[in-house]
Scaffold this motif. Sequence first.
Motif, PDB file in Angstrom:
ATOM      1  N   LEU A  37      40.204  -4.057  82.447  1.00  0.00           N
ATOM      2  CA  LEU A  37      40.213  -5.640  82.021  1.00  0.00           C
ATOM      3  C   LEU A  37      38.940  -6.061  82.042  1.00  0.00           C
ATOM      4  O   LEU A  37      39.618  -7.073  81.066  1.00  0.00           O
ATOM      5  N   LYS A  38      38.018  -5.723  82.070  1.00  0.00           N
ATOM      6  CA  LYS A  38      36.832  -6.351  82.132  1.00  0.00           C
ATOM      7  C   LYS A  38      36.430  -6.261  80.537  1.00  0.00           C
ATOM      8  O   LYS A  38      35.966  -7.489  79.764  1.00  0.00           O
ATOM      9  N   ALA A  39      36.833  -5.050  79.753  1.00  0.00           N
ATOM     10  CA  ALA A  39      36.668  -5.297  78.208  1.00  0.00           C
ATOM     11  C   ALA A  39      37.045  -6.148  77.214  1.00  0.00           C
ATOM     12  O   ALA A  39      37.183  -6.702  76.510  1.00  0.00           O
ATOM     13  N   GLU A  40      38.146  -6.097  77.990  1.00  0.00           N
ATOM     14  CA  GLU A  40      39.358  -7.006  77.420  1.00  0.00           C
ATOM     15  C   GLU A  40      38.697  -8.187  77.685  1.00  0.00           C
ATOM     16  O   GLU A  40      39.218  -9.014  76.948  1.00  0.00           O
ATOM     17  N   ALA A  41      38.662  -9.239  78.712  1.00  0.00           N
ATOM     18  CA  ALA A  41      38.170 -10.559  78.600  1.00  0.00           C
ATOM     19  C   ALA A  41      37.559 -10.320  77.815  1.00  0.00           C
ATOM     20  O   ALA A  41      36.407 -11.456  77.377  1.00  0.00           O
ATOM     21  N   LYS A  42      36.063  -9.100  77.932  1.00  0.00           N
ATOM     22  CA  LYS A  42      34.867  -9.365  77.089  1.00  0.00           C
ATOM     23  C   LYS A  42      35.436  -9.613  76.106  1.00  0.00           C
ATOM     24  O   LYS A  42      34.852 -10.503  74.606  1.00  0.00           O
ATOM     25  N   LYS A  43      36.137  -9.308  75.150  1.00  0.00           N
ATOM     26  CA  LYS A  43      36.424  -8.691  73.659  1.00  0.00           C
ATOM     27  C   LYS A  43      37.595 -10.376  73.246  1.00  0.00           C
ATOM     28  O   LYS A  43      36.702 -10.120  72.538  1.00  0.00           O
ATOM     29  N   ASN A  44      38.400 -10.482  74.130  1.00  0.00           N
ATOM     30  CA  ASN A  44      38.793 -12.246  73.948  1.00  0.00           C
ATOM     31  C   ASN A  44      37.798 -13.537  74.306  1.00  0.00           C
ATOM     32  O   ASN A  44      38.343 -14.786  73.319  1.00  0.00           O
ATOM     33  N   SER A  45      36.890 -13.365  74.927  1.00  0.00           N
ATOM     34  CA  SER A  45      36.131 -14.355  74.943  1.00  0.00           C
ATOM     35  C   SER A  45      34.840 -14.545  74.224  1.00  0.00           C
ATOM     36  O   SER A  45      34.646 -15.540  74.148  1.00  0.00           O
ATOM     37  N   SER A  46      34.911 -13.519  73.496  1.00  0.00           N
ATOM     38  CA  SER A  46      33.709 -13.537  72.359  1.00  0.00           C
ATOM     39  C   SER A  46      34.006 -14.465  71.270  1.00  0.00           C
ATOM     40  O   SER A  46      33.196 -15.088  70.574  1.00  0.00           O
ATOM     41  N   GLY A  47      35.188 -15.101  71.146  1.00  0.00           N
ATOM     42  CA  GLY A  47      35.439 -15.946  69.553  1.00  0.00           C
ATOM     43  C   GLY A  47      34.641 -17.158  70.477  1.00  0.00           C
ATOM     44  O   GLY A  47      34.265 -18.692  69.181  1.00  0.00           O
ATOM     45  N   PHE A  48      35.057 -17.381  71.407  1.00  0.00           N
ATOM     46  CA  PHE A  48      34.422 -19.023  72.266  1.00  0.00           C
ATOM     47  C   PHE A  48      33.337 -18.959  72.011  1.00  0.00           C
ATOM     48  O   PHE A  48      32.275 -20.129  71.517  1.00  0.00           O
ATOM     49  N   ARG A  49      32.238 -18.057  72.799  1.00  0.00           N
ATOM     50  CA  ARG A  49      30.966 -17.990  72.132  1.00  0.00           C
ATOM     51  C   ARG A  49      30.830 -17.706  71.261  1.00  0.00           C
ATOM     52  O   ARG A  49      29.569 -18.593  70.219  1.00  0.00           O
ATOM     53  N   ASP A  50      31.625 -16.813  70.224  1.00  0.00           N
ATOM     54  CA  ASP A  50      30.557 -16.820  68.711  1.00  0.00           C
ATOM     55  C   ASP A  50      31.422 -18.351  67.931  1.00  0.00           C
ATOM     56  O   ASP A  50      29.590 -18.698  67.422  1.00  0.00           O
ATOM     57  N   ALA A  51      31.832 -18.998  68.219  1.00  0.00           N
ATOM     58  CA  ALA A  51      31.750 -20.700  67.574  1.00  0.00           C
ATOM     59  C   ALA A  51      31.058 -21.448  68.308  1.00  0.00           C
ATOM     60  O   ALA A  51      30.462 -22.239  67.767  1.00  0.00           O
ATOM     61  N   PHE A  52      30.937 -20.920  69.960  1.00  0.00           N
ATOM     62  CA  PHE A  52      29.735 -22.214  70.223  1.00  0.00           C
ATOM     63  C   PHE A  52      28.408 -21.928  69.703  1.00  0.00           C
ATOM     64  O   PHE A  52      27.191 -23.563  69.704  1.00  0.00           O
ATOM     65  N   VAL A  54      27.348 -20.890  66.728  1.00  0.00           N
ATOM     66  CA  VAL A  54      27.213 -20.933  65.246  1.00  0.00           C
ATOM     67  C   VAL A  54      26.959 -22.779  65.509  1.00  0.00           C
ATOM     68  O   VAL A  54      26.625 -23.705  64.305  1.00  0.00           O
ATOM     69  N   VAL A  55      27.505 -23.652  66.139  1.00  0.00           N
ATOM     70  CA  VAL A  55      27.836 -25.180  66.261  1.00  0.00           C
ATOM     71  C   VAL A  55      26.173 -25.723  66.954  1.00  0.00           C
ATOM     72  O   VAL A  55      25.865 -26.381  66.169  1.00  0.00           O
ATOM     73  N   ALA A  56      26.013 -24.769  67.729  1.00  0.00           N
ATOM     74  CA  ALA A  56      24.823 -24.775  67.645  1.00  0.00           C
ATOM     75  C   ALA A  56      23.480 -24.557  66.941  1.00  0.00           C
ATOM     76  O   ALA A  56      22.423 -24.770  66.910  1.00  0.00           O
ATOM     77  N   ALA A  57      23.920 -23.993  66.628  1.00  0.00           N
ATOM     78  CA  ALA A  57      23.275 -23.454  65.136  1.00  0.00           C
ATOM     79  C   ALA A  57      22.717 -24.073  63.917  1.00  0.00           C
ATOM     80  O   ALA A  57      21.777 -24.770  63.710  1.00  0.00           O
ATOM     81  N   ILE A  58      23.840 -24.780  63.580  1.00  0.00           N
ATOM     82  CA  ILE A  58      23.646 -26.086  62.653  1.00  0.00           C
ATOM     83  C   ILE A  58      23.914 -27.383  63.758  1.00  0.00           C
ATOM     84  O   ILE A  58      22.977 -28.082  62.967  1.00  0.00           O
ATOM     85  N   LEU A  59      23.801 -28.049  64.642  1.00  0.00           N
ATOM     86  CA  LEU A  59      23.045 -28.570  65.108  1.00  0.00           C
ATOM     87  C   LEU A  59      21.648 -28.477  65.574  1.00  0.00           C
ATOM     88  O   LEU A  59      20.986 -29.355  64.974  1.00  0.00           O
ATOM     89  N   LEU A  60      21.055 -27.277  65.209  1.00  0.00           N
ATOM     90  CA  LEU A  60      19.592 -27.420  65.765  1.00  0.00           C
ATOM     91  C   LEU A  60      19.046 -27.454  64.038  1.00  0.00           C
ATOM     92  O   LEU A  60      18.291 -27.794  64.018  1.00  0.00           O
TER      93      LEU A  60
END
Length: 84
Positions: A37-52, A54-60
């Motif tokens: 369950l921990k591995a699945e949660a980590k795999k599923n939440s990585s999409g949100f983190r990656d998008a964040f 990218v947006v932070a890098a563009i703003l910077l």
Amino acid sequence: MGKKDASATRLPVDQYRKQIGKQDYKKTKSVLKATRLKAEAKKNSSGFRDAFLVVAAILLFVLCVYAFFYLNLSTEIDLDVDLD
């Protein structure tokens, strides 16, 4: 070469995988389920983190460009002003 001789020449990777598999059987089902369950949660939440990220890098980048132009344009002396 018989079947007995062929099994003796295993790759070290296969031996390592077999050893890891034996260790997993020693764990209880609840520990295995929690790990899965921990591995699945980590795999599923990585999409949100990656998008964040990218947006932070563009703003910077935009902030750095803005600061560069602000500092360059604010320190220029206005030569068109007449001091009469």
